[in-house]
Write an enzyme that holds these catalytic residues in place. Structure first.
Site, PDB file in Angstrom:
ATOM      1  N   GLY A 259      -4.519   9.918  -4.290  1.00  0.00           N
ATOM      2  CA  GLY A 259      -3.472  10.256  -3.348  1.00  0.00           C
ATOM      3  C   GLY A 259      -2.456   9.121  -3.252  1.00  0.00           C
ATOM      4  N   CYS A 260      -1.282   9.435  -2.710  1.00  0.00           N
ATOM      5  CA  CYS A 260      -0.220   8.427  -2.600  1.00  0.00           C
ATOM      6  C   CYS A 260      -0.576   7.346  -1.585  1.00  0.00           C
ATOM      7  CB  CYS A 260       1.109   9.091  -2.255  1.00  0.00           C
ATOM      8  SG  CYS A 260       1.062  10.264  -0.879  1.00  0.00           S
ATOM      9  N   TYR A 261      -1.051   7.754  -0.404  1.00  0.00           N
ATOM     10  CA  TYR A 261      -1.444   6.753   0.594  1.00  0.00           C
ATOM     11  C   TYR A 261      -2.566   5.847   0.070  1.00  0.00           C
ATOM     12  CZ  TYR A 261       1.209   9.012   4.432  1.00  0.00           C
ATOM     13  OH  TYR A 261       2.184   9.509   5.247  1.00  0.00           O
TER      14      TYR A 261
ATOM     15  N   CYS B  18      -1.162   3.267  -2.502  1.00  0.00           N
ATOM     16  CA  CYS B  18      -0.358   2.235  -1.840  1.00  0.00           C
ATOM     17  C   CYS B  18      -1.239   1.269  -1.047  1.00  0.00           C
ATOM     18  CB  CYS B  18       0.658   2.913  -0.922  1.00  0.00           C
ATOM     19  SG  CYS B  18       2.115   1.912  -0.553  1.00  0.00           S
TER      20      CYS B  18
END
Length: 346
Positions: free
Chosen positions: A149-151, A154
């Site tokens: 996932g993006c979160y 990051c």
């Protein structure tokens, strides 16, 4: 040339993969699949592709499409993948998946956070978490890659050097994250309409966002102990981009410069991870439209606390371009092939 098929090609993640791969020097898009737009040219759905990539979208016929590609990238919602991926694996196809279905090593954790039965636990044994900076060697030969996932991307990359070098206390880690609206996908529900999201900044799914469990799983692997984090996502009125602000208590006295040097050493061979010099902090405009993640570090000496800020494109390193990075690894290509364009900035 290597042939790649994209299933779910007309969503935001899928079309970004099309945009990147249509110009890749070593990869050919051999089929694009769309439930909603089957029979239409993809350039009619996204006119920016007219005269650039005009392939007609196909319906999902596993027998038909499986003959057309070496690797398939699936950009489907969680739960739907179970109707597609096992059939592709049975046909000896390799898959990069964007749902949450194969990111977990524990079926119980997945079912708790996604509130659904998994149905494919046997595939968890062969799936590899698709974060190249941590799992490059396993991605290379994987049959099934679960793109993060993006979160989590990051957050995990921003925290990893702290945990691996035992620089922080493992209790009380706080992650505040803000994402552009494309993080919700091509979504027409009310909260993501222009008048609801423009000129607005809000938190959502506080203390229960499903990416919390994904972050905790990977941080626990890094620390060799169970890690729990306080994770709060926010929605920002911009199209693409993500900024995470992470707070952790230091386990030893370190200056910002010392920690920055440790980060630079940790990521010295990572093309897409950019560690900023002391006094400089990441911004979404530095990474939007690219596969880079920028990381900046500040030490609050009064509280003996390190603050790590990380920025990436939620559609780029947080999804589509990271999938292309995985694809390059799986094909044995240079990892940065087709991914060296700088951020859009404007």
């Amino acid at each position: 040339m290597f042939n790649v098929g994209i299933i779910g090609a007309t969503g935001y993640v899928g079309i970004e993969i099309v945009r990147l791969l249509q110009n890749h020097p070593e990869i050919n898009i051999s089929t694009v699949v769309s439930h909603s737009f089957a029979g239409q040219k993809i350039s009619d759905v996204y006119p920016n592709l007219k005269n650039v990539f005009d392939m007609e979208c196909e319906s999902l016929d596993i027998d038909k499409i499986s003959e057309k590609a070496d690797i398939f990238i699936t950009a489907l919602p969680h739960g739907i993948s179970k109707e597609v991926i096992p059939k592709l694996i049975q046909r000896n196809k390799r898959v990069i998946d964007h749902s949450g279905d194969f990111r977990y090593k524990s079926v119980e954790v997945y079912e708790k956070w996604y509130n659904t039965k998994h149905g494919m636990p046997h595939l968890l044994d062969i799936s590899v978490y698709g974060l190249p900076e941590l799992y490059r060697d396993k991605i290379k030969d994987a049959k099934l890659v679960a793109n993060p996932g993006c979160y989590p991307t990051c957050s995990i990359l921003a925290i990893a050097p702290l945990l691996k070098n035992k620089l922080i206390k493992t209790k009380g880690i706080i992650i505040d994250a803000a994402s552009g609206i494309t993080g919700a996908g091509r979504n027409t529900t009310l909260p993501f309409q222009f008048c609801e999201s423009s000129e607005n900044f809000k938190a959502y799914k506080v203390a229960n966002h499903r990416h919390t469990s994904e972050i905790e799983q990977e941080l626990s692997f890094l620390a060799n102990e169970e890690i729990m984090v306080s994770f709060t996502p926010h929605l920002v009125p911009m199209k693409r981009g993500m900024l995470c602000t992470i707070y952790a208590d230091l386990a030893c006295d370190k200056s910002a410069k010392e920690i920055i040097d440790i980060y630079k050493e940790y990521y010295k061979d990572e093309f897409f991870v950019r560690i900023m010099d002391e006094g400089k902090l990441p911004e979404t405009k530095y990474v939007a439209g690219s596969n880079y993640i920028d990381i900046g570090i500040v030490v609050d000496e009064r509280l003996s606390r390190v603050i790590v800020l990380s920025a990436l494109d939620n559609l780029g390193k947080g999804a589509s371009s990271q999938a292309v990075q995985d694809l390059n690894i799986m094909f044995g290509l240079p990892e940065h092939s087709g991914l060296t364009a700088p951020a859009l900035y404007f």
